[in-house]
Design a protein around this motif. Structure first.
Motif, PDB file in Angstrom:
ATOM      1  N   ILE A  15      -5.839   2.082  -7.432  1.00 51.19           N
ATOM      2  CA  ILE A  15      -5.784   3.070  -6.354  1.00 51.19           C
ATOM      3  C   ILE A  15      -7.070   2.918  -5.542  1.00 51.19           C
ATOM      4  O   ILE A  15      -8.168   3.020  -6.097  1.00 51.19           O
ATOM      5  CB  ILE A  15      -5.653   4.493  -6.924  1.00 51.19           C
ATOM      6  CG1 ILE A  15      -4.377   4.604  -7.769  1.00 51.19           C
ATOM      7  CG2 ILE A  15      -5.657   5.518  -5.799  1.00 51.19           C
ATOM      8  CD1 ILE A  15      -4.262   5.892  -8.554  1.00 51.19           C
ATOM      9  N   ARG A  20      -8.551   7.762  -3.870  1.00 53.63           N
ATOM     10  CA  ARG A  20      -9.051   8.507  -5.038  1.00 53.63           C
ATOM     11  C   ARG A  20      -9.948   9.651  -4.592  1.00 53.63           C
ATOM     12  O   ARG A  20      -9.847  10.776  -5.089  1.00 53.63           O
ATOM     13  CB  ARG A  20      -9.800   7.582  -5.995  1.00 53.63           C
ATOM     14  CG  ARG A  20      -8.911   6.568  -6.686  1.00 53.63           C
ATOM     15  CD  ARG A  20      -9.624   5.858  -7.834  1.00 53.63           C
ATOM     16  NE  ARG A  20     -10.956   5.371  -7.517  1.00 53.63           N
ATOM     17  CZ  ARG A  20     -11.223   4.133  -7.087  1.00 53.63           C
ATOM     18  NH1 ARG A  20     -10.250   3.258  -6.931  1.00 53.63           N
ATOM     19  NH2 ARG A  20     -12.469   3.755  -6.835  1.00 53.63           N
ATOM     20  N   LEU A  25      -9.665  12.285  -7.486  1.00 53.68           N
ATOM     21  CA  LEU A  25      -9.408  11.606  -8.756  1.00 53.68           C
ATOM     22  C   LEU A  25     -10.696  10.994  -9.295  1.00 53.68           C
ATOM     23  O   LEU A  25     -11.524  10.492  -8.534  1.00 53.68           O
ATOM     24  CB  LEU A  25      -8.366  10.499  -8.575  1.00 53.68           C
ATOM     25  CG  LEU A  25      -6.965  10.951  -8.166  1.00 53.68           C
ATOM     26  CD1 LEU A  25      -6.083   9.737  -7.900  1.00 53.68           C
ATOM     27  CD2 LEU A  25      -6.355  11.837  -9.218  1.00 53.68           C
ATOM     28  N   ASP A  29      -8.989  10.586 -15.441  1.00 56.93           N
ATOM     29  CA  ASP A  29      -7.942  11.551 -15.084  1.00 56.93           C
ATOM     30  C   ASP A  29      -6.592  11.031 -15.549  1.00 56.93           C
ATOM     31  O   ASP A  29      -6.312   9.832 -15.478  1.00 56.93           O
ATOM     32  CB  ASP A  29      -7.882  11.766 -13.562  1.00 56.93           C
ATOM     33  CG  ASP A  29      -8.966  12.681 -13.037  1.00 56.93           C
ATOM     34  OD1 ASP A  29      -9.695  13.272 -13.867  1.00 56.93           O
ATOM     35  OD2 ASP A  29      -9.086  12.797 -11.808  1.00 56.93           O
ATOM     36  N   ARG A  44      -1.439  14.110 -10.357  1.00 49.06           N
ATOM     37  CA  ARG A  44      -2.259  14.574 -11.465  1.00 49.06           C
ATOM     38  C   ARG A  44      -1.422  15.511 -12.322  1.00 49.06           C
ATOM     39  O   ARG A  44      -0.585  16.259 -11.808  1.00 49.06           O
ATOM     40  CB  ARG A  44      -3.499  15.303 -10.947  1.00 49.06           C
ATOM     41  CG  ARG A  44      -4.442  14.396 -10.191  1.00 49.06           C
ATOM     42  CD  ARG A  44      -5.666  15.095  -9.697  1.00 49.06           C
ATOM     43  NE  ARG A  44      -5.321  16.337  -8.991  1.00 49.06           N
ATOM     44  CZ  ARG A  44      -6.199  17.281  -8.706  1.00 49.06           C
ATOM     45  NH1 ARG A  44      -7.456  17.156  -9.050  1.00 49.06           N
ATOM     46  NH2 ARG A  44      -5.820  18.360  -8.060  1.00 49.06           N
TER      47      ARG A  44
END
Length: 80
Positions: A15, A20, A25, A29, A44
């Protein structure tokens, strides 16, 4: 925000850092992945849980989903 990801040899995706950061993030996570038709949805876990709690909040406290399910099962069994 758009990003193009490349699937790695072992099926891994990275990612991008700006994505992020936008989503807050951090390493470690835990993310939940589910299919929506032919789309991958990655979110999430706490966001998925919050969404489910939101759905449940619309159910009146006086309504018992367990009792409703049991009643439906009893009706189905009586028809058999």
């Amino acid at each position: 925000m758009d990003a193009t990801l490349v699937l790695g040899q072992q099926g891994r995706l990275v990612i991008p850092a700006d994505v992020r950061a936008a989503l807050g993030l951090a390493p470690g996570d835990r993310l939940h992945l589910h299919l929506a038709g032919r789309r991958l949805v990655l979110e999430r876990q706490q966001d998925a849980a919050a969404e489910l709690r939101g759905f449940a909040a619309s159910v009146p406290a006086s309504r018992s989903l367990v009792e409703q399910l049991l009643a439906e099962r009893r009706e189905a069994a009586a028809r058999e």
